[in-house]
Design a protein around this motif. Structure first.
Motif, PDB file in Angstrom:
ATOM      1  N   SER A  17       0.825  -1.207   0.000  1.00 55.15           N
ATOM      2  CA  SER A  17       0.000   0.000   0.000  1.00 55.15           C
ATOM      3  C   SER A  17       0.852   1.246   0.000  1.00 55.15           C
ATOM      4  O   SER A  17       0.574   2.214  -0.689  1.00 55.15           O
ATOM      5  N   CYS A  18       1.931   1.227   0.807  1.00 58.23           N
ATOM      6  CA  CYS A  18       2.834   2.402   0.855  1.00 58.23           C
ATOM      7  C   CYS A  18       3.449   2.657  -0.508  1.00 58.23           C
ATOM      8  O   CYS A  18       3.554   3.789  -0.957  1.00 58.23           O
ATOM      9  N   GLY A  19       3.882   1.561  -1.162  1.00 58.23           N
ATOM     10  CA  GLY A  19       4.488   1.736  -2.498  1.00 58.23           C
ATOM     11  C   GLY A  19       3.492   2.315  -3.475  1.00 58.23           C
ATOM     12  O   GLY A  19       3.812   3.164  -4.293  1.00 58.23           O
ATOM     13  N   THR A  20       2.251   1.829  -3.373  1.00 58.85           N
ATOM     14  CA  THR A  20       1.206   2.317  -4.278  1.00 58.85           C
ATOM     15  C   THR A  20       0.907   3.791  -4.018  1.00 58.85           C
ATOM     16  O   THR A  20       0.778   4.587  -4.940  1.00 58.85           O
ATOM     17  N   GLU A 181      -0.362   4.068 -20.016  1.00 58.59           N
ATOM     18  CA  GLU A 181      -0.347   3.333 -18.765  1.00 58.59           C
ATOM     19  C   GLU A 181      -1.778   3.092 -18.305  1.00 58.59           C
ATOM     20  O   GLU A 181      -2.711   3.774 -18.739  1.00 58.59           O
ATOM     21  N   CYS A 182      -1.945   2.125 -17.426  1.00 63.13           N
ATOM     22  CA  CYS A 182      -3.273   1.761 -16.918  1.00 63.13           C
ATOM     23  C   CYS A 182      -3.216   1.725 -15.392  1.00 63.13           C
ATOM     24  O   CYS A 182      -2.503   0.910 -14.817  1.00 63.13           O
ATOM     25  N   MET A 183      -3.978   2.618 -14.752  1.00 62.92           N
ATOM     26  CA  MET A 183      -4.044   2.646 -13.294  1.00 62.92           C
ATOM     27  C   MET A 183      -5.433   2.206 -12.851  1.00 62.92           C
ATOM     28  O   MET A 183      -6.439   2.677 -13.372  1.00 62.92           O
ATOM     29  N   VAL A 184      -5.484   1.290 -11.902  1.00 61.42           N
ATOM     30  CA  VAL A 184      -6.748   0.785 -11.368  1.00 61.42           C
ATOM     31  C   VAL A 184      -6.934   1.337  -9.960  1.00 61.42           C
ATOM     32  O   VAL A 184      -6.080   1.139  -9.095  1.00 61.42           O
ATOM     33  N   GLU A 185      -8.047   2.054  -9.754  1.00 62.85           N
ATOM     34  CA  GLU A 185      -8.354   2.643  -8.448  1.00 62.85           C
ATOM     35  C   GLU A 185      -9.577   1.956  -7.846  1.00 62.85           C
ATOM     36  O   GLU A 185     -10.629   1.883  -8.473  1.00 62.85           O
ATOM     37  N   LEU A 228       1.084  -1.196 -15.465  1.00 63.16           N
ATOM     38  CA  LEU A 228      -0.055  -1.276 -14.559  1.00 63.16           C
ATOM     39  C   LEU A 228       0.262  -0.656 -13.195  1.00 63.16           C
ATOM     40  O   LEU A 228       1.379  -0.754 -12.702  1.00 63.16           O
ATOM     41  N   VAL A 229      -0.744  -0.013 -12.620  1.00 62.99           N
ATOM     42  CA  VAL A 229      -0.641   0.556 -11.269  1.00 62.99           C
ATOM     43  C   VAL A 229      -1.909   0.185 -10.511  1.00 62.99           C
ATOM     44  O   VAL A 229      -3.022   0.373 -11.018  1.00 62.99           O
TER      45      VAL A 229
END
Length: 278
Positions: A17-20, A181-185, A228-229
């Motif tokens: 979680s911290c890295g994210t 890029e693709c970020m998933v929230e 991916l993120v």
């Protein structure tokens, strides 16, 4: 032994979680820099347009002055040497400003056209007529918002089979855009989760849902994990108040962001800004 395993699992989840969060902070910071740069660029564009208009007026005045000079010299159709030189210099300066304006407009147009083409293809592929799937653009980023009932069971983070069909359409678009890029929230409502060895609160639930979708995109559809993120936003960015069932349902969602790589877009704008200083 069981306590040790649980402790190590929670620690690993915390580090992830911290890295994210750090990645999100970096992306948001870079996005703000880009917006500031775009605002500055637009201001310069307006200044150039104003200078262009002033230069055109000056050229017209010079032409009128030369016409008066011609009349005073018994209507001989000759321009003074000084007047001709001034007009020539003014025209050259005007050409330079036109070139700078064209460069700025091209940079903005390229960014807008890429975003428009992307949003059109996503709407066509995903099926935007579904009220539980929304596609929109905010500050140059394409957002696909999917209601949680299409992806997960209540309070769970395992992706359903139906959801994989929807994610397959999104994956096809992402794979077709190798420079994006693709970020998933993950987003939740404010109803507390049942505390267990995996989920402590809505932070955990939102992160676990995001990572579940990221794994599907990577493992089932072959998306390069470097693109991916996974991010969890918990209950803290609601679309509506959590005081009604409808509001809570609207807040429980997953957003998939498809965006140009920040570094590439930043470099393009920076290059155009440097050209203006020459």
């Amino acid at each position: 032994m069981k306590k040790i395993i649980i402790t190590l699992s929670l620690a690993a989840l915390t580090l992830t979680s911290c890295g994210t969060k750090k990645k999100i902070a970096e992306l948001e910071s870079k996005n703000k820099e880009i917006q500031d740069m775009l605002n500055s660029t637009t201001l310069k564009l307006n200044t150039c347009l104003a200078e262009k208009q002033g230069m055109a007026t000056r050229i017209e005045d010079l032409k009128n002055s030369n016409q008066d000079l011609i009349k005073t010299r018994d209507n001989f159709a000759t321009l003074s040497t000084k007047g001709a030189e001034n007009i020539e210099k003014s025209l050259e300066s005007l050409k330079e400003k036109d070139l700078k304006i064209s460069r700025l407009q091209d940079a903005i147009t390229r960014k807008d056209s890429v975003t428009l083409a992307l949003v059109t293809s996503i709407k066509r592929a995903v099926g935007v007529d579904d009220p539980d799937i929304e596609v929109n653009v905010e500050k140059g980023v394409v957002y696909i918002s999917i209601a949680d009932k299409l992806l997960f069971k209540s309070g769970r983070y395992e992706v359903t089979d139906k959801a994989k069909q929807i994610l397959g359409k999104v994956a096809a678009i992402v794979k077709d855009k190798p420079n994006f890029e693709c970020m998933v929230e993950g987003h939740t409502d404010n109803v507390p989760v049942v505390n267990n060895s995996v989920l402590v609160d809505n932070w955990d639930l939102s992160v676990k849902r995001a990572t579940s979708i990221v794994r599907v995109l990577q493992n089932d559809y072959g998306i390069d994990p470097k693109r991916l993120v996974a991010a969890g936003r918990g209950e803290y960015i609601p679309l509506e108040e959590n005081t009604t069932a409808e509001g809570r349902a609207r807040n429980r969602r997953t957003r998939i962001l498809v965006l140009p790589k920040i570094d590439q877009f930043y470099d393009m704008i920076e290059k155009e800004m440097k050209n203006q200083s020459k």
